[in-house]
Design a protein around this motif. Structure first.
Motif, PDB file in Angstrom:
ATOM      1  N   ARG A  91      11.164 -11.049  36.223  1.00  0.00           N
ATOM      2  CA  ARG A  91      12.035 -12.210  36.417  1.00  0.00           C
ATOM      3  C   ARG A  91      11.289 -13.462  35.980  1.00  0.00           C
ATOM      4  NH1 ARG A  91      12.521  -8.884  40.683  1.00  0.00           N
ATOM      5  NH2 ARG A  91      14.562  -8.001  41.064  1.00  0.00           N
ATOM      6  N   CYS A  92      11.702 -14.017  34.882  1.00  0.00           N
ATOM      7  CA  CYS A  92      11.088 -15.245  34.383  1.00  0.00           C
ATOM      8  C   CYS A  92      11.503 -16.405  35.294  1.00  0.00           C
ATOM      9  CB  CYS A  92      11.533 -15.517  32.952  1.00  0.00           C
ATOM     10  SG  CYS A  92      10.870 -17.063  32.283  1.00  0.00           S
ATOM     11  N   GLU A  93      10.522 -17.082  35.849  1.00  0.00           N
ATOM     12  CA  GLU A  93      10.771 -18.234  36.722  1.00  0.00           C
ATOM     13  C   GLU A  93      10.609 -19.551  35.961  1.00  0.00           C
ATOM     14  OE1 GLU A  93      11.932 -17.964  39.746  1.00  0.00           O
ATOM     15  OE2 GLU A  93      11.777 -15.771  39.782  1.00  0.00           O
ATOM     16  N   GLU A  94      10.520 -19.446  34.638  1.00  0.00           N
ATOM     17  CA  GLU A  94      10.374 -20.607  33.758  1.00  0.00           C
ATOM     18  C   GLU A  94       9.168 -21.460  34.149  1.00  0.00           C
ATOM     19  OE1 GLU A  94      14.108 -22.137  31.791  1.00  0.00           O
ATOM     20  OE2 GLU A  94      14.823 -21.697  33.840  1.00  0.00           O
ATOM     21  N   LEU A  95       8.061 -20.817  34.320  1.00  0.00           N
ATOM     22  CA  LEU A  95       6.805 -21.478  34.657  1.00  0.00           C
ATOM     23  C   LEU A  95       6.460 -22.560  33.634  1.00  0.00           C
ATOM     24  CD1 LEU A  95       4.403 -21.396  36.640  1.00  0.00           C
ATOM     25  CD2 LEU A  95       3.341 -19.730  35.106  1.00  0.00           C
ATOM     26  N   LEU A  96       6.829 -22.339  32.377  1.00  0.00           N
ATOM     27  CA  LEU A  96       6.514 -23.313  31.332  1.00  0.00           C
ATOM     28  C   LEU A  96       7.198 -24.664  31.565  1.00  0.00           C
ATOM     29  CD1 LEU A  96       6.576 -21.082  28.118  1.00  0.00           C
ATOM     30  CD2 LEU A  96       4.580 -21.948  29.373  1.00  0.00           C
ATOM     31  N   LYS A  97       8.270 -24.696  32.299  1.00  0.00           N
ATOM     32  CA  LYS A  97       8.942 -25.962  32.611  1.00  0.00           C
ATOM     33  C   LYS A  97       8.075 -26.864  33.470  1.00  0.00           C
ATOM     34  CE  LYS A  97      13.852 -25.698  32.206  1.00  0.00           C
ATOM     35  NZ  LYS A  97      15.136 -25.483  32.765  1.00  0.00           N
ATOM     36  N   ARG A  98       7.109 -26.277  34.151  1.00  0.00           N
ATOM     37  CA  ARG A  98       6.231 -27.045  35.041  1.00  0.00           C
ATOM     38  C   ARG A  98       4.933 -27.434  34.356  1.00  0.00           C
ATOM     39  NH1 ARG A  98       6.365 -22.619  39.494  1.00  0.00           N
ATOM     40  NH2 ARG A  98       8.484 -22.012  39.074  1.00  0.00           N
ATOM     41  N   GLY A  99       4.705 -26.907  33.176  1.00  0.00           N
ATOM     42  CA  GLY A  99       3.433 -27.139  32.492  1.00  0.00           C
ATOM     43  C   GLY A  99       3.433 -28.404  31.654  1.00  0.00           C
ATOM     44  N   PRO A 100       2.262 -28.720  31.087  1.00  0.00           N
ATOM     45  CA  PRO A 100       2.141 -29.917  30.242  1.00  0.00           C
ATOM     46  C   PRO A 100       3.004 -29.778  28.992  1.00  0.00           C
ATOM     47  CG  PRO A 100       0.134 -28.590  30.169  1.00  0.00           C
ATOM     48  CD  PRO A 100       1.036 -27.974  31.175  1.00  0.00           C
ATOM     49  N   GLY A 101       3.666 -30.839  28.629  1.00  0.00           N
ATOM     50  CA  GLY A 101       4.491 -30.860  27.426  1.00  0.00           C
ATOM     51  C   GLY A 101       5.817 -30.144  27.581  1.00  0.00           C
ATOM     52  N   ALA A 102       6.221 -29.866  28.803  1.00  0.00           N
ATOM     53  CA  ALA A 102       7.474 -29.148  29.037  1.00  0.00           C
ATOM     54  C   ALA A 102       8.660 -29.984  28.583  1.00  0.00           C
ATOM     55  CB  ALA A 102       7.615 -28.811  30.508  1.00  0.00           C
ATOM     56  N   ASP A 103       9.640 -29.312  28.025  1.00  0.00           N
ATOM     57  CA  ASP A 103      10.869 -29.960  27.582  1.00  0.00           C
ATOM     58  C   ASP A 103      11.984 -29.491  28.501  1.00  0.00           C
ATOM     59  OD1 ASP A 103      13.200 -30.808  26.338  1.00  0.00           O
ATOM     60  OD2 ASP A 103      12.577 -30.159  24.336  1.00  0.00           O
ATOM     61  N   CYS A 112      10.237 -18.385  25.987  1.00  0.00           N
ATOM     62  CA  CYS A 112       8.907 -17.945  26.415  1.00  0.00           C
ATOM     63  C   CYS A 112       8.562 -16.581  25.810  1.00  0.00           C
ATOM     64  CB  CYS A 112       8.858 -17.873  27.941  1.00  0.00           C
ATOM     65  SG  CYS A 112       7.287 -17.240  28.565  1.00  0.00           S
ATOM     66  N   LEU A 113       7.440 -16.524  25.130  1.00  0.00           N
ATOM     67  CA  LEU A 113       7.021 -15.269  24.500  1.00  0.00           C
ATOM     68  C   LEU A 113       6.594 -14.224  25.535  1.00  0.00           C
ATOM     69  CD1 LEU A 113       5.154 -16.618  21.365  1.00  0.00           C
ATOM     70  CD2 LEU A 113       7.525 -15.846  21.583  1.00  0.00           C
ATOM     71  N   VAL A 114       6.117 -14.661  26.689  1.00  0.00           N
ATOM     72  CA  VAL A 114       5.795 -13.718  27.767  1.00  0.00           C
ATOM     73  C   VAL A 114       7.088 -13.061  28.253  1.00  0.00           C
ATOM     74  CG1 VAL A 114       4.969 -13.518  30.146  1.00  0.00           C
ATOM     75  CG2 VAL A 114       3.673 -14.869  28.487  1.00  0.00           C
ATOM     76  N   ALA A 115       8.108 -13.856  28.498  1.00  0.00           N
ATOM     77  CA  ALA A 115       9.392 -13.319  28.955  1.00  0.00           C
ATOM     78  C   ALA A 115       9.987 -12.378  27.914  1.00  0.00           C
ATOM     79  CB  ALA A 115      10.368 -14.450  29.273  1.00  0.00           C
ATOM     80  N   ARG A 116       9.886 -12.728  26.647  1.00  0.00           N
ATOM     81  CA  ARG A 116      10.402 -11.861  25.577  1.00  0.00           C
ATOM     82  C   ARG A 116       9.661 -10.518  25.552  1.00  0.00           C
ATOM     83  NH1 ARG A 116      11.020 -15.560  20.178  1.00  0.00           N
ATOM     84  NH2 ARG A 116      12.457 -17.090  21.049  1.00  0.00           N
ATOM     85  N   ALA A 117       8.349 -10.565  25.662  1.00  0.00           N
ATOM     86  CA  ALA A 117       7.556  -9.328  25.639  1.00  0.00           C
ATOM     87  C   ALA A 117       7.927  -8.443  26.832  1.00  0.00           C
ATOM     88  CB  ALA A 117       6.064  -9.651  25.654  1.00  0.00           C
ATOM     89  N   MET A 118       8.072  -9.048  27.991  1.00  0.00           N
ATOM     90  CA  MET A 118       8.419  -8.283  29.178  1.00  0.00           C
ATOM     91  C   MET A 118       9.834  -7.702  29.062  1.00  0.00           C
ATOM     92  SD  MET A 118       5.675  -8.265  30.829  1.00  0.00           S
ATOM     93  CE  MET A 118       6.142  -7.582  32.398  1.00  0.00           C
ATOM     94  N   ARG A 119      10.747  -8.441  28.475  1.00  0.00           N
ATOM     95  CA  ARG A 119      12.112  -7.950  28.269  1.00  0.00           C
ATOM     96  C   ARG A 119      12.116  -6.760  27.314  1.00  0.00           C
ATOM     97  NH1 ARG A 119      14.271 -12.456  26.619  1.00  0.00           N
ATOM     98  NH2 ARG A 119      14.282 -13.294  28.715  1.00  0.00           N
ATOM     99  N   ARG A 120      11.298  -6.832  26.252  1.00  0.00           N
ATOM    100  CA  ARG A 120      11.198  -5.696  25.317  1.00  0.00           C
ATOM    101  C   ARG A 120      10.682  -4.453  26.037  1.00  0.00           C
ATOM    102  NH1 ARG A 120       9.019  -9.522  21.884  1.00  0.00           N
ATOM    103  NH2 ARG A 120       6.929  -8.699  22.226  1.00  0.00           N
ATOM    104  N   GLY A 121       9.670  -4.630  26.889  1.00  0.00           N
ATOM    105  CA  GLY A 121       9.140  -3.501  27.654  1.00  0.00           C
ATOM    106  C   GLY A 121      10.185  -2.915  28.585  1.00  0.00           C
ATOM    107  N   ASP A 122      10.929  -3.774  29.256  1.00  0.00           N
ATOM    108  CA  ASP A 122      11.976  -3.327  30.165  1.00  0.00           C
ATOM    109  C   ASP A 122      13.044  -2.546  29.391  1.00  0.00           C
ATOM    110  OD1 ASP A 122      13.096  -3.593  32.999  1.00  0.00           O
ATOM    111  OD2 ASP A 122      14.782  -4.323  31.795  1.00  0.00           O
ATOM    112  N   LEU A 123      13.423  -3.050  28.230  1.00  0.00           N
ATOM    113  CA  LEU A 123      14.437  -2.360  27.426  1.00  0.00           C
ATOM    114  C   LEU A 123      13.939  -0.998  26.950  1.00  0.00           C
ATOM    115  CD1 LEU A 123      15.939  -5.318  25.366  1.00  0.00           C
ATOM    116  CD2 LEU A 123      17.075  -3.984  27.157  1.00  0.00           C
ATOM    117  N   ALA A 124      12.664  -0.916  26.555  1.00  0.00           N
ATOM    118  CA  ALA A 124      12.096   0.363  26.113  1.00  0.00           C
ATOM    119  C   ALA A 124      12.125   1.373  27.264  1.00  0.00           C
ATOM    120  CB  ALA A 124      10.680   0.168  25.592  1.00  0.00           C
ATOM    121  N   TRP A 125      11.745   0.920  28.446  1.00  0.00           N
ATOM    122  CA  TRP A 125      11.739   1.776  29.630  1.00  0.00           C
ATOM    123  C   TRP A 125      13.155   2.261  29.939  1.00  0.00           C
ATOM    124  CZ3 TRP A 125      13.905   0.321  34.457  1.00  0.00           C
ATOM    125  CH2 TRP A 125      13.562   1.137  35.532  1.00  0.00           C
TER     126      TRP A 125
END
Length: 162
Positions: A91-103, A112-125
């Motif tokens: 579950r992506c909690e959008e951590l990047l929204k809290r980081g420096p330079g967040a839009d 988020c590339l982390v969220a994308r990678a995790m979604r790909r893994g979930d889909l493969a499973w």
């Protein structure tokens, strides 16, 4: 990711029901007694399987649970989703929204590339579990342990009232 023990119990229960003669139901208490499980908790798993259309239940003295579809039409993912729900494991909690330079205008669940990678893994499973049916698992067990179907039916019969 860790699935609840209910998934294991549900898969074994479905596998055991696949060896029952057509039209034969087994009470939840017998399924629970087969492995020494708490009957009330196993019954909750069986009710979830019934809501998902994987098993059906009948009441009365000859009542109990049986598969509602042929093993060829039940995937391992069907059972997992019935017990655990359809949500993604990550579950992506959008951590990047809290980081420096967040839009604030960016949907970081998509960007988020982390969220994308995790979604790909979930889909493969999920694809892997969706590609294996209860019939496939049943055939594997019967190949590896040919006495299991007969032993299962005989053990259920030995439990009073079957």
């Amino acid at each position: 990711m860790r699935m609840s023990e209910g998934v294991e119990w549900a898969l074994h229960s479905c596998l055991n029901m696949s060896w029952l003669p057509a039209g034969q139901a087994v009470p939840a208490a017998k399924l629970a007694a087969f492995y020494g499980l708490p009957a009330a908790y196993l019954n909750k798993q069986l009710q979830a399987l019934a809501r998902a259309g994987i098993v059906s239940s009948t009441s009365g003295p000859r009542g109990g649970f049986q598969l509602a579809r042929s093993p060829e039409r039940i995937t391992l993912l069907d059972v997992v989703v019935a017990i655990e729900g359809p949500e993604e494991a990550f579950r992506c909690e959008e951590l990047l929204k809290r980081g420096p330079g967040a839009d604030p205008a960016v949907d970081y669940r998509q960007a988020c590339l982390v969220a994308r990678a995790m979604r790909r893994g979930d889909l493969a499973w999920r694809r892997e579990l969706a590609g294996q049916t209860l019939a496939d698992l049943k055939a594997d067990v019967e190949r590896a342990y040919p006495a299991t179907p007969g032993n299962t039916v005989n053990r259920f019969a030995a439990l009073r009232g079957f």
